[in-house]
Design a protein around this motif. Sequence first.
Motif, PDB file in Angstrom:
ATOM      1  N   SER A  92       0.809  -1.229   0.000  1.00  0.00           N
ATOM      2  CA  SER A  92       0.000   0.000   0.000  1.00  0.00           C
ATOM      3  C   SER A  92       0.834   1.267   0.000  1.00  0.00           C
ATOM      4  CB  SER A  92      -0.928   0.016   1.216  1.00  0.00           C
ATOM      5  OG  SER A  92      -0.181   0.199   2.415  1.00  0.00           O
ATOM      6  N   LYS A  94       1.960   2.766   2.660  1.00  0.00           N
ATOM      7  CA  LYS A  94       1.813   3.544   3.891  1.00  0.00           C
ATOM      8  C   LYS A  94       3.009   3.316   4.819  1.00  0.00           C
ATOM      9  CE  LYS A  94      -2.146   1.798   4.779  1.00  0.00           C
ATOM     10  NZ  LYS A  94      -3.475   1.500   5.359  1.00  0.00           N
ATOM     11  N   GLU A 102      -2.635  -0.584  11.637  1.00  0.00           N
ATOM     12  CA  GLU A 102      -3.770  -1.181  10.937  1.00  0.00           C
ATOM     13  C   GLU A 102      -3.923  -2.660  11.293  1.00  0.00           C
ATOM     14  OE1 GLU A 102      -5.452  -2.214   6.467  1.00  0.00           O
ATOM     15  OE2 GLU A 102      -3.840  -0.749   6.675  1.00  0.00           O
ATOM     16  N   PHE A 152      -7.144   0.283   2.901  1.00  0.00           N
ATOM     17  CA  PHE A 152      -6.898  -0.387   4.181  1.00  0.00           C
ATOM     18  C   PHE A 152      -7.021  -1.887   3.930  1.00  0.00           C
ATOM     19  CE2 PHE A 152      -7.765   3.855   5.684  1.00  0.00           C
ATOM     20  CZ  PHE A 152      -6.845   3.996   6.721  1.00  0.00           C
ATOM     21  N   ASN A 278      -1.877   7.857   5.475  1.00  0.00           N
ATOM     22  CA  ASN A 278      -2.120   7.045   4.287  1.00  0.00           C
ATOM     23  C   ASN A 278      -2.206   7.905   3.031  1.00  0.00           C
ATOM     24  OD1 ASN A 278      -2.409   4.566   3.000  1.00  0.00           O
ATOM     25  ND2 ASN A 278      -4.629   4.521   3.237  1.00  0.00           N
ATOM     26  N   VAL A 282      -8.094   7.988   2.606  1.00  0.00           N
ATOM     27  CA  VAL A 282      -8.928   7.508   3.708  1.00  0.00           C
ATOM     28  C   VAL A 282     -10.325   8.080   3.514  1.00  0.00           C
ATOM     29  CG1 VAL A 282      -9.202   7.393   6.206  1.00  0.00           C
ATOM     30  CG2 VAL A 282      -6.901   7.525   5.221  1.00  0.00           C
TER      31      VAL A 282
END
Length: 477
Positions: A92, A94, A102, A152, A278, A282
Amino acid sequence: MYDDFGQFINGKWCKGSGQERINVIDPGNGNSLGEIQAASVSDTHDALKAAEQAFTQWKALQSWTRADFLQAVAREMVAATQQAARVISLESGKPLAQAKREWELSTDQFIWYAEEARRIYGRIVESRVPGGRCEVFHEPVGVVAAFTAWNFPVVLVARKLAPALAAGCTVVLRPSSEVPGSAMMVFECLRKAGLPAGVANLVVGPTAATYEPLMASPTVRKISLTGSTQLGQQMIRDSANTIKRLSMELGGNAPVIVYQDADLEKALDLSVATKFANCGQVCVTGDRFYVHESLYSAFVEGFASRARKLKTGYGLDEATTMGPLINARRLEAIEAIVADARNKGARVVTGGERLAIGNGYFYAPTVLADVADDAKALAEENFGPIAAITSFSNHEDLWQRVNNSDFALSAYAFTRDPALIRETVSRFESGMVGINSYALAAAEVPFGGVKASGMGREGGSEGILDYMNVKLAQIVL
């Protein structure tokens, strides 16, 4: 990793039998993380058959036994935290600390619903029939098809699996093909925990091989989606023939009101940290900031000053506080949103440009001031590192502007006035409201929106009810 896992069908890892190979890209550098042999239509049907066959026994288990399985999954997840955080960050983009958080929040879902499985309460209603008794109770809806987004890649999986399994449903889950390894980490924990074969299945593949068979199958009685509003609308149409139950968490465009009595430093500290987490990807993040004119200049400068201090970089670098966008399409979309705002008179206070960090999809943390209400940065979900700020003076005019949106997932305000807090909570058209806080997502509270932002709830005591049918029994002795 992808060769070790792949598809998870009927309790076993297996390779997909589809023609396509899915190339998973690291958004931080543009390199390939590996390839997956995609699922075929036949693989999806096998997963459905396994879920259907497992349902009878799984729903018949005592809720305490299902709870024990979920607790075992949580223990396996705790043990896998470090490895899983690395996979999430790689797929991802992040920062590693956010990826670890997470995974921990996802573990919470299994812990919470292990307990909630034991609290599926019915009720007794006095009957009008002499000698009668009305019993109201809940039964699992059946086989669930779940679809998750990339932003996510673990918590969205856990929000669907945990309540469905706790309720007694079986599941076929299709994750985003951009972050499949993160979902695979969860399913490996299910396998290690000893979850019975067929109870939870994973298929990774193109729409024609996964989505279409799941939507068309009469075996699937419930759909759970986290995705775009456009996809949600399509799913409603596609589910009509088989009349499936739907719950959806769709897009958002959260307003943030900063009243004249707000704690300015607190509002800034929380808003900047949340907005750029992120990389702004989001659904519930603050997108459009309405700041009272008395605080406007200080808020804009304070936001920009904090944004400039963020360290944008590769997710596995411990110094990084903001990672890349997920792909080149999002990068181009963010550029278009900023250009549109500029064309409509907005001022770029900081950011507003791509960042040349290797071959990754990086965009600078961006603060826009004096944004017009019809600019895309305010009127639409920007889903990126853009804080769009405007001012207000009149409260009545403010509410017309704030609620003039089809999106109604989350909304926020900063004030110290108790009366204004109650009025604000009442007047926000939104599924969730944060006052002096952005902390809305937790296992123990319901999460979801209204209007074009979706239907149904995930989390809390409410979350398990979306996976259950209500049955009434009138019993006369």
